[in-house]
Design a protein around this motif. Sequence first.
Motif, PDB file in Angstrom:
ATOM      1  N   UNK A 158      52.042  80.515  26.377  1.00  0.00           N
ATOM      2  CA  UNK A 158      52.030  79.241  25.672  1.00  0.00           C
ATOM      3  C   UNK A 158      51.298  78.763  24.395  1.00  0.00           C
ATOM      4  N   UNK A 159      50.508  79.933  24.726  1.00  0.00           N
ATOM      5  CA  UNK A 159      49.851  80.080  23.728  1.00  0.00           C
ATOM      6  C   UNK A 159      50.771  80.269  22.255  1.00  0.00           C
ATOM      7  N   UNK A 160      51.319  80.997  22.365  1.00  0.00           N
ATOM      8  CA  UNK A 160      51.669  81.874  21.504  1.00  0.00           C
ATOM      9  C   UNK A 160      52.909  80.566  20.702  1.00  0.00           C
ATOM     10  N   UNK A 161      53.414  79.091  21.934  1.00  0.00           N
ATOM     11  CA  UNK A 161      53.877  78.721  21.106  1.00  0.00           C
ATOM     12  C   UNK A 161      52.391  77.166  20.612  1.00  0.00           C
ATOM     13  N   UNK A 162      52.018  77.648  20.396  1.00  0.00           N
ATOM     14  CA  UNK A 162      50.762  76.444  20.568  1.00  0.00           C
ATOM     15  C   UNK A 162      50.716  75.610  21.718  1.00  0.00           C
ATOM     16  N   UNK A 163      50.640  75.849  23.081  1.00  0.00           N
ATOM     17  CA  UNK A 163      50.088  75.068  23.755  1.00  0.00           C
ATOM     18  C   UNK A 163      48.790  75.865  24.497  1.00  0.00           C
ATOM     19  N   UNK A 164      48.882  75.021  26.026  1.00  0.00           N
ATOM     20  CA  UNK A 164      47.391  75.793  26.572  1.00  0.00           C
ATOM     21  C   UNK A 164      47.390  75.548  27.918  1.00  0.00           C
ATOM     22  N   UNK A 165      47.022  76.287  28.434  1.00  0.00           N
ATOM     23  CA  UNK A 165      46.951  76.164  30.017  1.00  0.00           C
ATOM     24  C   UNK A 165      45.584  76.807  30.462  1.00  0.00           C
ATOM     25  N   UNK A 166      45.486  75.864  31.493  1.00  0.00           N
ATOM     26  CA  UNK A 166      43.861  76.280  31.510  1.00  0.00           C
ATOM     27  C   UNK A 166      43.975  75.609  33.383  1.00  0.00           C
ATOM     28  N   UNK A 167      43.481  76.711  33.525  1.00  0.00           N
ATOM     29  CA  UNK A 167      43.207  76.709  36.051  1.00  0.00           C
ATOM     30  C   UNK A 167      42.117  75.588  35.805  1.00  0.00           C
ATOM     31  N   UNK A 168      42.020  74.664  36.567  1.00  0.00           N
ATOM     32  CA  UNK A 168      41.108  73.506  36.880  1.00  0.00           C
ATOM     33  C   UNK A 168      41.182  74.003  38.665  1.00  0.00           C
ATOM     34  N   UNK A 169      39.980  72.713  39.060  1.00  0.00           N
ATOM     35  CA  UNK A 169      40.019  72.682  40.046  1.00  0.00           C
ATOM     36  C   UNK A 169      39.093  70.931  40.411  1.00  0.00           C
TER      37      UNK A 169
ATOM     38  N   UNK B  50      35.124  73.259  46.514  1.00  0.00           N
ATOM     39  CA  UNK B  50      36.661  73.057  45.290  1.00  0.00           C
ATOM     40  C   UNK B  50      37.755  73.327  45.927  1.00  0.00           C
ATOM     41  N   UNK B  51      38.211  72.251  46.828  1.00  0.00           N
ATOM     42  CA  UNK B  51      39.533  72.643  47.473  1.00  0.00           C
ATOM     43  C   UNK B  51      40.694  72.768  47.355  1.00  0.00           C
ATOM     44  N   UNK B  52      41.139  71.727  46.389  1.00  0.00           N
ATOM     45  CA  UNK B  52      42.281  71.756  45.184  1.00  0.00           C
ATOM     46  C   UNK B  52      41.700  72.605  43.576  1.00  0.00           C
ATOM     47  N   UNK B  53      42.861  73.664  43.637  1.00  0.00           N
ATOM     48  CA  UNK B  53      43.051  74.028  42.567  1.00  0.00           C
ATOM     49  C   UNK B  53      44.441  73.621  41.502  1.00  0.00           C
ATOM     50  N   UNK B  54      44.823  74.091  40.366  1.00  0.00           N
ATOM     51  CA  UNK B  54      46.083  73.850  40.421  1.00  0.00           C
ATOM     52  C   UNK B  54      45.433  74.482  38.714  1.00  0.00           C
ATOM     53  N   UNK B  55      46.896  74.215  37.756  1.00  0.00           N
ATOM     54  CA  UNK B  55      46.811  74.667  36.356  1.00  0.00           C
ATOM     55  C   UNK B  55      47.841  73.455  35.589  1.00  0.00           C
ATOM     56  N   UNK B  56      46.763  73.197  34.368  1.00  0.00           N
ATOM     57  CA  UNK B  56      47.379  72.596  33.765  1.00  0.00           C
ATOM     58  C   UNK B  56      48.347  73.299  32.214  1.00  0.00           C
TER      59      UNK B  56
END
Length: 161
Positions: free
Chosen positions: A73-84, A115-121
Amino acid sequence: MSVSPPRPLDGPVPLDEADRRLINHLHEGFPLCAEPYHEAGRALGMDADEVLARLEALLARGVLTRFGPLFQVERLGGRFVLTALAVPEARYAEVTALVNALPEVAHNYRREHRLNMWFVLATETPDGIAEAIARIEAATGLPVFAFPKEEEYFVHLRLPA
């Protein structure tokens, strides 16, 4: 290919040699052609119907949690982030529904941790991450902990055949 969400695995799941060869083969790359399942099957001595049936069974059994492309996604101009989030147990179902309602949430996992809920944005632009985090914090009243990627690693999976 559409399959119900996998059930949690209670332990090791036996795989036959053909399943192992299929997973290893497709892990190396999916054929980009008019008939990819036929092409994958040809390389493994299977027909396209067997390839599809095996993939559907692996997904249904929870051996595979997803089957599809992974985009840079970064090569397409976007971003991924692991969050909790640290979600109070009494609100877990409510917060899960709020978080999962956002289109930016790629997947969500429960963990046995403070931190019991982890998700990727995943967002189309880098600024979209901050906007999604702000929406989650406003909807849940909980602080989002973001863990941006510092370095990317590729873990090469090979199953013994």
